[in-house]
Enzyme design. Structure first.
Site, PDB file in Angstrom:
ATOM      1  N   HIS A 946      17.571   3.356 -12.111  1.00 10.35           N
ATOM      2  CA  HIS A 946      18.084   3.133 -10.756  1.00 10.35           C
ATOM      3  C   HIS A 946      16.959   2.704  -9.825  1.00 10.35           C
ATOM      4  CE1 HIS A 946      22.249   4.943 -10.739  1.00 10.35           C
ATOM      5  NE2 HIS A 946      21.828   5.248 -11.952  1.00 10.35           N
ATOM      6  N   GLU A1033      14.380   6.710 -11.199  1.00 12.35           N
ATOM      7  CA  GLU A1033      14.456   6.054  -9.897  1.00 12.35           C
ATOM      8  C   GLU A1033      13.154   5.320  -9.616  1.00 12.35           C
ATOM      9  OE1 GLU A1033      16.969   6.116  -7.805  1.00 12.35           O
ATOM     10  OE2 GLU A1033      18.229   7.825  -8.395  1.00 12.35           O
TER      11      GLU A1033
HETATM   12 ZN   LIG Z   1      21.450   4.041  -7.998  1.00 11.09          ZN
END
Ligand SMILES: [Zn+2]
Length: 1159
Positions: A946, A1033
């Protein structure tokens, strides 16, 4: 001599003991009160007062807790009926509490002194006229005591003291000596909202207005206290309404203006600030805002602020004025016919109750109009008190609520596993495990996809003009003559009118290249040198496009165009953005995180306010509008040209507001009415050397990394052609703030956050008539992925097993690629085949959120590493079978969505119960994982890549039952001891933190949140049983630690991260082995535990261990806004119903700093 030196000391000791003696006499008299003792008590208290007035030591002795002096004195005060004694004692107390500060006052409060004083006040006022000296003494004491007594307001009200003081003020307006302490006490009373209402009813507002006057050099103490009292009173909505009704708002504005004009040497900034404080509280109510506008408040505060701007010490005035003006700035709807996405994708069936049903069941017209009911007094608190950051604050509050506390929801579950017969179909995606690998499989690369659906003859060399070409000029392709550019660059390319477009449907010859039209990148292909310009003019007449193919091994412009043709978009895009066509070569330049310029937000806000003050300066010219087919109208050359009708583009509307300033509106995610964050659009017809201001006015997040040094990305076609095909971080004066646009709560789905935010940035273009592109982050289209995959497949060697399947078709008719990458078995021998089949599976996915393009760049790094021929890569392939879904949401990416798929839903919230029709990629990805589990191939690692818009660095979220329980309640530690949990989930993040410079372990979290129960990470952990299940992330901004500290992140750092992830998996391999893992042998896991130092785990207290949201955590990093604060933290406006006695110390500045309000 000796005696002389000691004399004073002896005297002091003597007097100290004397005071104790006096106290004990007093104590005795208190115990047996007789009228005849009055004289004695009077005498004793008089003596004590004398001692106290002359000797600090005595004060200490009486004031100390151990002496009991305070009790004795208070007891006398309570018992005596004698005025002189009372005055003596009050004087003693005043002496005691004046020096010695808070500690003695604390003793006083703890011994019940407040109530005794208040009772004395009330009882003495019963027979007027009250003794002035007595009243003076009592109030002087109350001023000292009030702020230290948390229950002061309540005690004062319950004892009936409010009106006593108020009446004293009323009747002594000319008696300065008594008026000041009474007023000060009144100020303390009114910091309690219930008291404020009561005092308001008794006429306190009117009295304050009698005291506050126009500018005067005489006394400023009195008006200052009166203003502060008034400001407290006006925090009550009822009082504010009363004040507006009486026309006090224009009066306050006039007083402010008067002080502003006369206080030329800025000696009374505090008074001026206090006046603004009153106006600020008055404008908390709708009526007040209207009165402010009617009284020309905007212009008055704007003009005074402008005059204050050059003097830095006046910043508090400017900031409060700015806050008031923003609050009163009329709320507007966005200038759109509807905020529903401009493009609509019909769904096969719309699930009842889903967000799409909700959206389309709304009556027409309500979805975007500012709902007047929002503005009524009852909900006012919500709308008007919410400030830029309060969403974060409420986020903070809910943070702990969001941690999963139900232990059963943290345990693995079996349910939801479908019968194996249903899953059997997924064997197709795992057929490598049943292949027998005949001998000839090892001779040549297994052909997966024919090298190209593209005619290879079309491939043409592209030459970079800045480097000498190894190919002869005969290979250079000319441009059409009208596009030729002289080397001098005096008359730049007319790129503005260029578009790469597909042929209309039904055209017999779908040859894209011939229809390139004015781009004419390859005029020679069909008609040879149709323009007859080949070689003519030599170097000077040749437009050379960047040879990105040489610099970017996975890039091929022709292939890209070919792939675009089969990419299905909802708007049926026919154009291609230059950056995607040319490609982006990572810039090898440091791009530091931008330092924020002081006052930038304020300046921008003032420019916005000017729109209201000087409306005639505003052009309001719509220059781009997807809602209106006839736009843009005729071009007079004075406006920029906008476009975003290409893959991943999403500009909806552009409005020229000033000559060099544009408001931009982004399209919502398809089948939704919000999610605006990602952007990608083209700008042309610019003038070089001019500062253009761009405002994206419908952002939704309450904060952004654009406030913390992140810049937008720009790609200049001129630069690309001149040998610099780069996306470059650009823009100055960047900031992100709440604006005056809002949507109705109905449209917002009942959410509180109804206001929009502006991202503003300023750009100076270098070239005339350039075509430039702006993006939120490095674009990475679906077509780009397909191109990369095709190029990657060509990198296959005999050692690499690479297979690309289509996992499914998306709602938009695009395929979702699924890759299988591993090493070919050493041979077809049983041993080799058996080793091959025993390799653990690593399951990776990315780009479920289309706006998080960085995740695709990380994935590209992973894929390139996996296909590379280094011995380590080979070793990695021999260790695992990789199952990779590089783009879980192709439709979202193609259509320029930020968050959702075409179903209008966040796909990363569908993993618990994905619908095969609405969420096909999730449904099939999950089924594949279920199949793997059912066949004993539960992945060793699952990781979903992400991007993170509000945090720096790269980090992971994992799942740990123990850490979740620890976070929620330390008291349950006994029960957690019974939980058995393998700590292997910490190994991979730990390895990454040692290897990948952008990775930060301290930002990782392993807590399971309720709001995340339907995300890939949590579902794969619980339902599939993958212990190492992660969300990784990557920052969209940059790093604040490690090698890249202080730098914005670029594609090479992101790709490096993807490669480092592979290396970490290789190291993880050393701690695990397939056999051990399958047998759950703990020996090697112990080794893992050594690495991650299990002893430290139970002591996790770092605040970063728990981060609320996977994508946008409420965690707000520190930023210095203090000078620009516009969200002073007012308590709720209407808490009259509750007794709000725990207000902050009213003697200090009642406005908290931002940090206070956040912590
Ligand atoms: Zn995301």
């Amino acid at each position: 001599m000796w005696q002389d030196m000691n004399k004073p000391k002896m005297a002091a000791e003597k007097s100290a003991s004397r005071v104790l003696m006096l106290l004990s006499q007093l104590e005795r008299l208190n115990e047996e009160p007789k009228v005849s003792d009055n004289d004695a008590i009077r005498q004793i208290t008089g003596k004590i007062l004398h001692l106290i007035q002359t000797q600090e030591k005595t004060r200490k002795e009486v004031g100390s807790k151990s002496s009991g002096g305070m009790e004795i004195i208070l007891s006398s005060l309570e018992n005596t009926q004698d005025l002189q004694t009372t005055l003596n004692i009050l004087a003693i107390l005043n002496e005691l509490l004046t020096v010695g500060g808070g500690r003695r006052t604390g003793v006083f409060v703890s011994k019940g002194g407040t109530a005794i004083l208040l009772q004395l006040l009330v009882s003495s006022s019963k027979d007027p006229p009250a003794n002035e000296e007595l009243m003076l003494h009592i109030h002087s004491l109350l001023v000292k005591v009030g702020p230290k007594d948390r229950k002061f307001g309540v005690k004062a009200r319950l004892n009936g003291a409010l009106n006593v003081t108020l009446n004293l003020v009323k009747h002594n307006l000319q008696n300065y000596k008594l008026l000041l302490p009474c007023l000060q006490v009144l100020r303390v009373y009114s910091s309690n909202l219930v008291n404020a209402v009561s005092l308001g009813k008794s006429g306190a507002l009117e009295i304050m207005f009698e005291i506050i006057g126009p500018f005067s050099k005489k006394s400023t103490t009195l008006p200052k206290v009166a203003l502060d009292t008034l400001a407290s009173l006006l925090k009550s909505g009822m009082n504010a309404r009363r004040a507006v009704d009486r026309g006090y708002l224009p009066t306050l504005l006039a007083i402010y203006h008067d002080w502003h004009r006369n206080d030329t040497r800025h000696r009374h900034v505090v008074i001026r600030k206090s006046i603004l404080g009153c106006i600020k509280n008055l404008t908390n109510i709708k009526l007040g805002r209207k009165a402010f506008i009617d009284a020309n408040g905007m212009r008055i505060l704007y003009n005074t602020s402008t005059e204050c701007l050059p003097v830095r010490t006046l910043d508090p005035l400017v900031n409060t004025s700015s806050l008031i003006m923003r609050k009163c700035f009329p709320k507007n709807r966005l200038p759109l016919p509807t905020i529903k996405s401009v493009f609509h994708h019909p769904l096969q069936h719309i699930p009842a109750g889903g967000p799409v049903a909700q959206l389309y069941n709304q009556p027409p017209g309500v979805d975007d109009v500012v709902d007047e009911s929002d503005e009524n007094e009852a909900t006012e608190v919500d709308t008007e008190n919410d400030t830029e950051y309060d969403e974060d604050e409420t986020g903070h509050k809910s943070q702990n609520d969001d941690i999963e506390t139900d232990i059963n929801k943290l345990r693995p579950i079996q349910m939801g596993t479908r019968p194996f017969d249903e899953l059997r179909a997924y064997e197709y995606f795992c057929r490598e495990f049943s292949e027998n690998f005949e001998d000839d499989d090892f001779e040549s690369p297994r052909s997966v996809i024919p090298p190209s659906s593209v005619n290879s003859e079309r491939h043409r060399p592209i030459i970079i003009p800045t480097t000498p070409s190894p190919l002869g000029p005969q290979n250079r392709r000319p441009l059409r003559e009208d596009l030729l550019t002289p080397k001098s660059n005096e008359s730049p390319l007319e790129l503005d009118s260029i578009s790469i477009s597909k042929r209309p449907e039904g055209t017999s010859d779908p040859d894209l290249v011939s229809s390139l039209g004015r781009l004419a990148l390859d005029a020679g292909v069909n008609g040879g040198s149709a323009d007859g310009s080949q070689d003519e003019g030599g170097e000077q007449s040749v437009l050379e496009v960047p040879d990105t193919a040489a610099l970017l091994p996975l890039h091929d412009p022709d292939l890209y165009l070919e792939i675009v043709k089969s990419t299905c978009s909802v708007p049926a895009y026919t154009e291609v953005a230059y950056p995607d066509y040319f490609g982006h070569v990572a810039l090898h330049l440091r791009e530091p995180i931008l330092e924020r310029v002081y006052g930038v937000q304020r300046t921008k806000i003032f420019q916005d306010i000017e729109r209201l003050i000087h409306p005639s300066d505003i052009l309001d010219k719509v220059v781009y509008d997807l809602d209106n087919q006839s736009c843009p109208v005729i071009d007079n050359g004075e406006s920029l040209k906008f476009n975003s009708k290409f893959e991943s583009g999403n500009l909806r509307k552009a409005i020229q507001v000033r000559k060099f300033e544009y408001d931009l509106i982004l399209n919502s995610d398809i089948n939704s009415n919000h999610y605006h964050q990602w952007f990608y659009f083209e700008v042309g017809n610019m003038r070089p050397g001019v500062r253009y201001r761009f405002n994206i006015i419908n952002c939704e997040k309450s904060n952004s990394q654009f406030n913390y040094g992140m810049q937008v990305l720009m790609y200049s076609v001129q630069d690309a052609i001149n040998g610099s095909p780069h996306w470059v971080r650009t823009g100055s004066d960047i900031c992100y703030y709440k604006n005056n646009f809002s949507r109705s709560s109905i449209a917002a789905g009942g959410q509180k956050g109804k206001s929009y935010f502006t991202l503003t940035f300023t750009v100076t273009f270098q070239h005339k008539d350039d075509v430039c592109y702006f993006a939120y982050h490095y674009p990475y289209t679906y077509s780009m992925l397909k191109m990369h995959l095709e190029k990657l497949s060509a990198l296959r060697t005999a050692q690499i097993y690479y297979r690309q399947d289509d996992l499914c078709e998306t709602l938009g008719g695009n395929s979702c690629p699924l890759l299988t990458i591993t090493a070919m078995p050493g041979s077809s021998s049983n041993d080799h085949i058996s080793q091959f089949r025993s390799r653990p599976v690593v399951f990776l996915s990315s780009r479920v959120h289309p706006g998080e393009t960085n995740s695709s760049w990380v994935m590209k790094g992973t894929l390139e590493y996996l296909m590379s021929c280094s011995p380590q890569a080979q070793s990695l392939r021999e260790s695992y079978v990789f199952k990779i879904i590089p783009m879980l949401n192709p439709d979202g990416v193609i259509n320029g969505n930020h968050r959702c798929s075409l179903s209008g839903e966040d796909l990363n919230r569908q993993w618990q119960n994905p619908n095969a029709e609405l969420h096909p990629t999730i449904y099939h990805a999950k089924s594949l994982l279920q199949y793997l589990r059912a066949t004993g191939r539960t992945p060793l690692v699952f990781c979903d890549y992400h991007g993170h818009s509000r945090k720096k660095n790269v980090f992971m979220y994992g799942c740990s039952i123990k850490e979740t329980v620890w976070q929620t309640n330390v008291n349950t530690s006994t029960s957690t001891c019974e939980l058995h949990e393998d700590l292997g989930y910490r190994t991979l993040p730990k390895l990454l933190s040692q290897m990948a410079p952008a990775f930060s372990l301290s930002s990782c979290s392993f807590v399971v949140e309720r709001s995340k129960e339907a995300t890939a990470r949590v579902v794969v952990w619980r339902e599939i049983g993958v212990q190492r299940s992660y969300t990784m992330e990557s920052t969209l901004c940059g790093c604040d630690q490690g090698k890249y500290k202080g730098l914005q992140i670029g594609t090479s750092e992101l790709e490096e991260m993807g490669a480092q992830f592979c290396l970490a998996l290789l190291r993880l391999r050393r701690f695990t082995s397939p056999l051990e893992l399958h047998n759950h042998n703990s020996h090697l896991l112990d080794m893992e535990n050594d690495l991650i130092d299990t002893r430290s785990i139970p002591n996790i207290t770092s605040p970063t261990t728990y981060v609320l949201e996977e994508d946008e955590p409420a965690f707000l990093e520190e930023v210095d806004y203090s000078a620009e604060s516009n969200d002073e933290n007012d308590p709720d406006l209407e808490p009259e119903l509750q007794d709000n006695h725990a207000l902050p110390d009213p003697s200090s500045d009642s406005e908290f700093s931002r940090q206070d309000s956040l912590n």
